[in-house]
Motif scaffolding. Structure first.
Motif, PDB file in Angstrom:
ATOM      1  N   ARG A 139     -62.158  22.745  45.059  1.00 36.71           N
ATOM      2  CA  ARG A 139     -62.537  21.851  43.934  1.00 36.71           C
ATOM      3  C   ARG A 139     -61.629  21.285  43.145  1.00 36.71           C
ATOM      4  O   ARG A 139     -61.656  20.048  42.593  1.00 36.71           O
ATOM      5  N   THR A 173     -69.960  20.985  46.110  1.00 36.98           N
ATOM      6  CA  THR A 173     -70.310  19.971  45.188  1.00 36.98           C
ATOM      7  C   THR A 173     -71.372  19.151  45.974  1.00 36.98           C
ATOM      8  O   THR A 173     -72.504  18.560  45.436  1.00 36.98           O
ATOM      9  N   ASP A 206     -72.303  27.726  42.884  1.00 37.26           N
ATOM     10  CA  ASP A 206     -71.782  26.409  42.328  1.00 37.26           C
ATOM     11  C   ASP A 206     -71.147  26.919  40.792  1.00 37.26           C
ATOM     12  O   ASP A 206     -70.199  26.352  40.537  1.00 37.26           O
TER      13      ASP A 206
END
Length: 554
Positions: free
Chosen positions: A73, A6, A33
């Protein structure tokens, strides 16, 4: 702190993140991503929540890399499993790990089903078993990156189990970040780096490049398997600058191709001691080898030698990395001076918080100086570390403690010996006797020269009573010598004249030159073969970047 991808995609979204050699596909950080966000969304749709333990039983591929990032994440604890184990071996590890789900692929689904027991199984491919959930059957849910603290557990990685049952090592976000930072200062970081992934993702040596490359803003290059010639070719084909290997892998690559591409600036060599002949070959062919010593419990590297240091100091694995402190202690836990052998104890921010669900192991593993590695070694006056053997490999013969690392070091210094393993095998008279398995540099090995070499340099009670020759030492998947296998092989040879794979080259009589050591004798007798420190000073401080290219691309 969020997951590293991120942050990276915000900084350099269009930079190259990953190359998949199987499909020759290239992914930017923004493309990676998006794939990770989809993977995280599908996990969330399957009911996985922050804090859950998620197992990964997958071959090295794009989706396994996505799962590594997706776990970060979502704030999950990822538990990678060795897909080379049997279902029986895996079952105990899976049960111990308290998983919410075990993620597999088409090639590992049967193994997952057989090993999972009551643990739910989900496949990233189309499932072949009715009880297996499908990633593809659920719509990804929107996810937001969680906040991480340094002390939050990120990974549980099982040790290789070369000296006992595998244990689940808990590694925190802080452990991984400190390791990546310290490694960057030792190896250097170039914005155009490409790190070839040759080690499986169930090893920290395989996971580390995936996470480090994201932190550094550099590319990782994936391979689904290891073939010596093809990997050597890929280094040139994809302009690889960094690769992690175990010594057997590098040896096989050099046997196939002679040398490696000059695109390389760092060959991180670990998992097992590197034969002197291999380091010498790297010197002769200008291969930038970085011998390293590390553990799962320290998120990879503890000490690493730069190429010139390795070439100038036979057998060293370098100085400790930034923030890592080493203490060598005697049998009473007291620090020893440089040049003296002792157990290596390590402390610093890379050291694990402990083993999951194993109180006894945690009590045994730590002392006032830090984590007890169970490895025996010494440092020279300049602080360079030399690793000799495992503490629990010690041989007791006739009441005398014998350090097998001393004998291995001596055998490896013989001009005709490339590698060696030394163990104790049962003996009715002495309890144990010393036995050695050696790999020669050439096809023939002179029995007389080895015997004479040892007799001139070792006390009588330390002399190998059995010396056998083989083409290769048995090793684990990470390259560590499988000492139980060595012991079994040599024990069998002691009861027979040999077999098809191993030739006995020296079997001394039971009393020939054996000192009768009374039980009360101490273990401190010095050997004429002990290593003396004759090293020079003058190396650059290790905490500084190796050259001006050691910067990130931020």
């Amino acid at each position: 702190m969020h997951d590293w991808l991120t942050h990276r995609v915000t900084a350099t979204p269009e930079d190259l993140a990953l190359i998949d050699t199987d499909t020759d596909t290239r992914w930017s950080f923004s493309g990676l991503d998006a794939a990770v966000d989809e993977t995280a969304g599908r996990l969330a749709a399957l009911g996985i929540e922050t804090g859950d333990h998620v197992g990964m039983l997958m071959s090295t591929q794009l989706l396994s890399v996505c799962l590594v990032h997706a776990a970060q994440r979502l704030g999950l604890r990822l538990v990678p499993f060795n897909d080379r184990l049997t279902a029986t071996e895996l079952a105990g590890q899976i049960e111990h790990s308290d998983l919410s789900v075990l993620v597999c692929g088409a090639d590992t689904e049967q193994l997952a089903v057989e090993a999972a027991g009551s643990t739910p199984v989900a496949s990233v491919d189309d499932p072949q078993w009715a009880e297996v959930q499908s990633f593809r059957s659920v719509e990804p849910e929107p996810v937001e990156p969680v906040d991480w603290e340094f002390d939050d557990p990120q990974l549980m990685v099982f040790t290789s189990g070369s000296t006992g049952d595998p244990k689940a090592v808990v590694l925190t976000m802080g452990n991984m970040l400190a390791s990546a930072t310290a490694s960057g200062f030792r190896l250097g970081v170039d914005p155009d780096d490409r790190w070839l992934l040759t080690l499986a993702l169930y090893h920290v040596g395989g996971l580390a490049p995936v996470l480090r490359s994201t932190l550094y803003g550099t590319a990782v290059v994936l391979r689904s398997g290891f073939d010596p010639g093809t990997v050597a070719d890929d280094i040139e084909r994809y302009d690889i600058s960094v690769v992690s290997l175990v010594p057997t892998m590098l040896s096989e690559m050099l046997e196939r191709r002679g040398t490696l591409s000059d695109s390389l600036r760092a060959v991180l060599l670990g998992g097992a001691p590197a034969p002197e002949s291999l380091i010498e070959r790297c010197r002769n062919y200008s291969i930038p080898v970085f011998p390293t010593y590390g553990m799962t419990e320290t998120a990879s590297q503890i000490a690493t030698a730069r190429p010139q240091q390795a070439f100038d100091r036979d057998g060293t694995v370098g100085r400790p990395l930034l923030w890592t402190e080493l203490t060598l202690v005697d049998d009473d836990g007291q620090p020893v001076e440089s040049g003296q052998r002792g157990e290596i104890v390590v402390s610093g921010p890379t050291v694990t918080a402990g083993y999951y669900g194993d109180v006894d192991a945690n009590v045994d593993a730590f002392c006032e100086h830090g984590l007890r590695t169970g490895d025996v070694g010494y440092t020279d006056e300049q602080g360079y570390l030399y690793v000799l053997n495992r503490l629990d490999d010690r041989i007791i013969s006739g009441g005398e403690n014998i350090d097998p690392g001393e004998i291995v070091e001596l055998l490896r210094s013989h001009p005709e010996v490339d590698e060696a393993a030394v163990v104790g095998i049962p003996d009715e008279t002495w309890g144990e006797r010393v036995a050695a398995l050696v790999v020669p540099k050439r096809e023939t090995l002179s029995e007389e020269s080895v015997e004479t070499f040892c007799r001139e340099r070792l006390a009588g009670y330390k002399l190998p009573r059995l010396i056998a020759v083989t083409n290769a030492l048995p090793r684990t998947a990470s390259g560590t010598i499988k000492r139980p296998a060595v012991r079994d092989q040599l024990s069998a040879l002691a009861e027979a004249d040999g077999d098809d794979s191993t030739e006995v080259i020296s079997v001394a009589s039971e009393t020939d030159s054996v000192d009768a050591i009374p039980a009360e004798s101490g273990p401190d007798a010095e050997s004429t073969g002990d290593r003396q420190d004759e090293q020079s000073t003058g190396d650059a401080t290790d905490e500084q970047p190796a050259d001006s290219s050691e910067t990130t691309n931020e």
